[in-house]
Scaffold this motif. Structure first.
Motif, PDB file in Angstrom:
ATOM      1  N   ALA A 265       0.936  -1.312  -0.146  1.00 46.79           N
ATOM      2  CA  ALA A 265       0.074   0.046  -0.088  1.00 46.79           C
ATOM      3  C   ALA A 265       0.943   1.177   0.149  1.00 46.79           C
ATOM      4  O   ALA A 265       0.403   2.017  -0.507  1.00 46.79           O
ATOM      5  CB  ALA A 265      -0.912   0.035   1.166  1.00 46.79           C
TER       6      ALA A 265
ATOM      7  N   ARG B 233      -4.062  11.789   3.156  1.00 45.47           N
ATOM      8  CA  ARG B 233      -5.269  10.868   3.202  1.00 45.47           C
ATOM      9  C   ARG B 233      -4.830   9.579   3.190  1.00 45.47           C
ATOM     10  O   ARG B 233      -5.469   8.538   3.630  1.00 45.47           O
ATOM     11  CB  ARG B 233      -6.491  11.302   2.093  1.00 45.47           C
ATOM     12  CG  ARG B 233      -6.946  12.438   2.030  1.00 45.47           C
ATOM     13  CD  ARG B 233      -7.944  12.609   0.889  1.00 45.47           C
ATOM     14  NE  ARG B 233      -7.282  12.590  -0.299  1.00 45.47           N
ATOM     15  CZ  ARG B 233      -7.926  12.467  -1.392  1.00 45.47           C
ATOM     16  NH1 ARG B 233      -8.965  12.505  -1.682  1.00 45.47           N
ATOM     17  NH2 ARG B 233      -6.872  12.532  -2.569  1.00 45.47           N
ATOM     18  N   HIS B 234      -3.683   9.006   2.585  1.00 44.02           N
ATOM     19  CA  HIS B 234      -3.165   7.845   2.262  1.00 44.02           C
ATOM     20  C   HIS B 234      -2.247   7.456   3.438  1.00 44.02           C
ATOM     21  O   HIS B 234      -2.119   6.385   4.049  1.00 44.02           O
ATOM     22  CB  HIS B 234      -2.543   7.625   1.188  1.00 44.02           C
ATOM     23  CG  HIS B 234      -3.476   7.822  -0.114  1.00 44.02           C
ATOM     24  ND1 HIS B 234      -2.903   8.386  -1.455  1.00 44.02           N
ATOM     25  CD2 HIS B 234      -4.926   8.082  -0.156  1.00 44.02           C
ATOM     26  CE1 HIS B 234      -3.904   8.593  -2.112  1.00 44.02           C
ATOM     27  NE2 HIS B 234      -5.050   8.393  -1.278  1.00 44.02           N
TER      28      HIS B 234
ATOM     29  N   PRO C 216      -3.758   6.942   7.718  1.00 46.72           N
ATOM     30  CA  PRO C 216      -4.014   5.622   7.817  1.00 46.72           C
ATOM     31  C   PRO C 216      -3.248   4.422   7.849  1.00 46.72           C
ATOM     32  O   PRO C 216      -3.007   3.357   8.615  1.00 46.72           O
ATOM     33  CB  PRO C 216      -5.117   5.127   6.943  1.00 46.72           C
ATOM     34  CG  PRO C 216      -5.758   6.383   6.383  1.00 46.72           C
ATOM     35  CD  PRO C 216      -4.455   7.444   6.315  1.00 46.72           C
TER      36      PRO C 216
ATOM     37  N   GLY D  37      -6.785  -5.000   6.683  1.00 49.21           N
ATOM     38  CA  GLY D  37      -8.037  -4.299   6.166  1.00 49.21           C
ATOM     39  C   GLY D  37      -7.728  -2.753   5.908  1.00 49.21           C
ATOM     40  O   GLY D  37      -8.250  -2.369   4.706  1.00 49.21           O
ATOM     41  N   THR D  38      -6.734  -2.039   6.678  1.00 54.80           N
ATOM     42  CA  THR D  38      -6.631  -0.704   6.446  1.00 54.80           C
ATOM     43  C   THR D  38      -5.599  -0.581   5.107  1.00 54.80           C
ATOM     44  O   THR D  38      -6.110   0.337   4.637  1.00 54.80           O
ATOM     45  CB  THR D  38      -5.813  -0.212   7.905  1.00 54.80           C
ATOM     46  OG1 THR D  38      -6.558  -0.360   8.877  1.00 54.80           O
ATOM     47  CG2 THR D  38      -5.246   1.235   7.306  1.00 54.80           C
TER      48      THR D  38
ATOM     49  N   ALA E 284      -5.831  -2.601   2.583  1.00 55.71           N
ATOM     50  CA  ALA E 284      -6.629  -2.895   1.524  1.00 55.71           C
ATOM     51  C   ALA E 284      -7.534  -1.741   1.117  1.00 55.71           C
ATOM     52  O   ALA E 284      -7.738  -1.458  -0.075  1.00 55.71           O
ATOM     53  CB  ALA E 284      -7.445  -4.081   1.963  1.00 55.71           C
ATOM     54  N   GLU E 285      -8.042  -1.035   2.270  1.00 60.84           N
ATOM     55  CA  GLU E 285      -8.915  -0.028   2.008  1.00 60.84           C
ATOM     56  C   GLU E 285      -7.951   1.443   1.366  1.00 60.84           C
ATOM     57  O   GLU E 285      -8.561   2.053   0.424  1.00 60.84           O
ATOM     58  CB  GLU E 285      -9.485   0.828   3.374  1.00 60.84           C
ATOM     59  CG  GLU E 285     -10.419  -0.322   3.899  1.00 60.84           C
ATOM     60  CD  GLU E 285     -10.877   0.244   5.400  1.00 60.84           C
ATOM     61  OE1 GLU E 285     -10.201   1.177   5.794  1.00 60.84           O
ATOM     62  OE2 GLU E 285     -11.687  -0.230   6.062  1.00 60.84           O
ATOM     63  N   VAL E 286      -6.904   1.667   1.754  1.00 58.67           N
ATOM     64  CA  VAL E 286      -6.118   2.746   0.904  1.00 58.67           C
ATOM     65  C   VAL E 286      -5.833   2.510  -0.131  1.00 58.67           C
ATOM     66  O   VAL E 286      -5.995   3.158  -1.288  1.00 58.67           O
ATOM     67  CB  VAL E 286      -4.732   2.620   1.926  1.00 58.67           C
ATOM     68  CG1 VAL E 286      -3.674   3.756   1.175  1.00 58.67           C
ATOM     69  CG2 VAL E 286      -5.038   3.456   3.249  1.00 58.67           C
TER      70      VAL E 286
ATOM     71  N   GLU F  27      -7.624   0.657  -2.272  1.00 57.02           N
ATOM     72  CA  GLU F  27      -8.960   0.822  -3.145  1.00 57.02           C
ATOM     73  C   GLU F  27      -9.285   2.194  -3.268  1.00 57.02           C
ATOM     74  O   GLU F  27      -9.657   2.520  -4.382  1.00 57.02           O
ATOM     75  CB  GLU F  27      -9.908   0.214  -2.115  1.00 57.02           C
ATOM     76  CG  GLU F  27     -11.425  -0.032  -2.869  1.00 57.02           C
ATOM     77  CD  GLU F  27     -11.317  -0.763  -4.361  1.00 57.02           C
ATOM     78  OE1 GLU F  27     -12.339  -0.515  -5.465  1.00 57.02           O
ATOM     79  OE2 GLU F  27     -10.598  -1.639  -4.369  1.00 57.02           O
ATOM     80  N   LEU F  28      -8.820   2.950  -2.249  1.00 54.29           N
ATOM     81  CA  LEU F  28      -8.781   4.407  -2.495  1.00 54.29           C
ATOM     82  C   LEU F  28      -8.283   5.154  -3.649  1.00 54.29           C
ATOM     83  O   LEU F  28      -8.427   5.848  -4.642  1.00 54.29           O
ATOM     84  CB  LEU F  28      -8.767   5.018  -0.995  1.00 54.29           C
ATOM     85  CG  LEU F  28      -8.787   6.697  -1.037  1.00 54.29           C
ATOM     86  CD1 LEU F  28     -10.261   6.949  -1.560  1.00 54.29           C
ATOM     87  CD2 LEU F  28      -8.386   7.186   0.295  1.00 54.29           C
TER      88      LEU F  28
END
Length: 454
Positions: A384, A398-399, A402, A438-439, A441-443, A445-446
């Motif tokens: 990530a 924003r990346h 997290p 999970g965090t 993966a969210e970043v 995806e964003l």
């Protein structure tokens, strides 16, 4: 000699019997009347000849008026048919104006007709002695009536010509009525035949029979015709009846297969319930091992799984029995709903059984080599971070925010496990690492979503 002869003749006449005298008198009177005078021969009097000419002219005027009346009546009948065609098939402001204009024209035609009938009845043209001037007056009135009737016929023909576009469109609509009604009747017949076939196969199909019965009043209205209910409404009704009847026929044709499908699903679910009972027997031994080898925090949330699985199995058995009864009673919707409930109960129970086994597997792996879980989490974070820095000198806050928090969370989890002693909380450790991944993966995806927008 001549005088004497005359005297004898006169005397002879006087001496004739009375009956003979009467006959002679009648003959003389007839001669006078036929000849127009004592002289005998010649034409009729001038006043009698004048009456005959006036009578003939009045009769001719009457005949002409009658002919004009018949022609107007025929034309009006044609217009009535055209108006009824438009009234049955068309709607809208233009049609309403045309119908209003027709009513106005019809009222004027009625007035002219009344005038004609009055003129016709004013004088008896066959009377032997009509009043003076009556024949001339009758002729004048009848000629006036003829002119008025002819004028109204011309007005009527003009109105019919202006009405033709509406008539043609209405006729085009009317042409559609018979095929549409016939199609609706064929659809009803097909639905009835399919329902009979289902019943012959031993299926009641009460719901389909009720749906078909609901179309009975609609069929009655179709049979009453467009003249009563209007062309647009009749076309719409015919299409709706055909659609609903086709739906009934389709459902009836699928009913035997539907029954077989429900039987298959009931059998399959019965097998799954039996399999669940077998798998449920593994839950308690697995929980015992968890209790023996790991701290309470690692298994406490699974304590009620055996009870939950047993309750789900009993509920599934009950619902499956309901599905069987509904199928036997041919309440297909109820059977399908009950089957859906059984499936949901079994999926929940299977998930609970699987969760117990999966918990033991993961705890075993964490106990055997916790570093493997740590490396998996770090790999996800590095991946990530590389994506966040691609094409940048500095990461987007924003990346970065997290991801930095996830790094700290991973380090805390690692330190916490190392400091735990003989009985570490491996489940908390695994939960934290799951959160880290999970965090990450969210970043990722964003970032990909932002790239897709640009």
């Amino acid at each position: 000699m001549r005088a004497a002869g005359s005297a004898r003749g006169f005397a002879g006449l006087v001496l004739m019997p009375v009956a003979v005298i009467g006959v002679l008198a009648g003959a003389v009177a007839g001669s006078f009347s036929a000849g127009g005078g004592w002289g005998g021969g010649g034409g009729r009097s001038r006043w009698r000849r004048g009456d005959d000419a006036q009578r003939a002219a009045a009769v001719a005027a009457r005949d002409a008026a009658q002919e004009a009346f018949y022609e107007l009546d025929s034309a009006q009948r044609e217009l009535e048919l055209a108006v009824e065609t438009v009234r049955a098939a068309e709607q809208g402001a233009a049609v309403q104006r045309a119908l209003a204009d027709y009513q106005d024209l019809r009222g004027r035609i009625d007035q002219v007709t009344v005038g004609y009938l009055d003129a016709l009845d004013a004088v008896d043209l066959e009377a032997p002695e009509p009043p003076p001037g009556a024949l001339a007056q009758a002729r004048q009135r009848l000629e006036q009536a003829s002119r008025e009737l002819a004028a109204k016929q011309a007005e009527l023909a003009n109105f019919l010509s202006r009405l033709q576009p509406l008539v043609q469109h209405a006729e085009a609509q009317l042409i559609k009525v018979a095929p549409a009604v016939e199609q609706a009747k064929r659809a009803l017949l097909g639905a009835s035949g399919a329902l009979d076939a289902v019943r012959a196969a031993g299926l009641r199909a009460d719901d389909l029979a009720a749906r078909l019965a609901e179309l009975g009043p609609e069929l009655t209205r179709l049979n009453e015709g467009a003249s009563r209910h209007g062309v647009p409404q009749t076309l719409q009704r015919a299409q709706e009846v055909a659609r609903r009847a086709d739906g009934i026929r389709g459902d009836a044709e699928q009913l035997p297969e539907r029954a077989r499908e429900i039987d298959r699903r009931v059998g399959s679910l019965r097998t799954r319930i039996q399999a669940l009972e077998t798998k449920a027997g593994t839950v308690e031994p697995t929980l015992s091992e968890l209790r023996r080898r790991f701290s309470a925090a690692c298994w406490q949330d699974l304590q009620r799984v055996p009870q939950q699985v047993a309750e789900a199995g009993r509920s599934a058995q009950g619902k499956l029995a309901e599905a069987g009864r509904a199928r036997d009673e041919q309440h297909w919707a109820d059977a399908t709903a009950a089957i859906g409930t059984v499936r949901a109960l079994l999926e929940t129970a299977d998930g609970s059984v699987a969760a117990v086994a999966e918990r033991l597997r993961r705890l075993n792996e964490a106990e055997r080599n916790p570093q493997t879980e740590i490396e998996r989490a770090r790999f996800a974070l590095r991946d990530a971070q590389r994506l966040a820095m691609a094409g940048r000198q500095a990461p987007d806050p924003r990346h970065a925010g997290p991801l930095d928090a996830a790094v700290e969370r991973l380090e805390r989890a690692s330190r916490s496990l190392a400091a735990a002693g003989r009985h570490p909380d491996y489940w908390h450790f695994l939960t934290e690492l799951d959160g880290v991944r999970g965090t990450a993966a969210e970043v990722v995806e964003l970032i990909r979503a932002e790239h897709a927008r640009h």
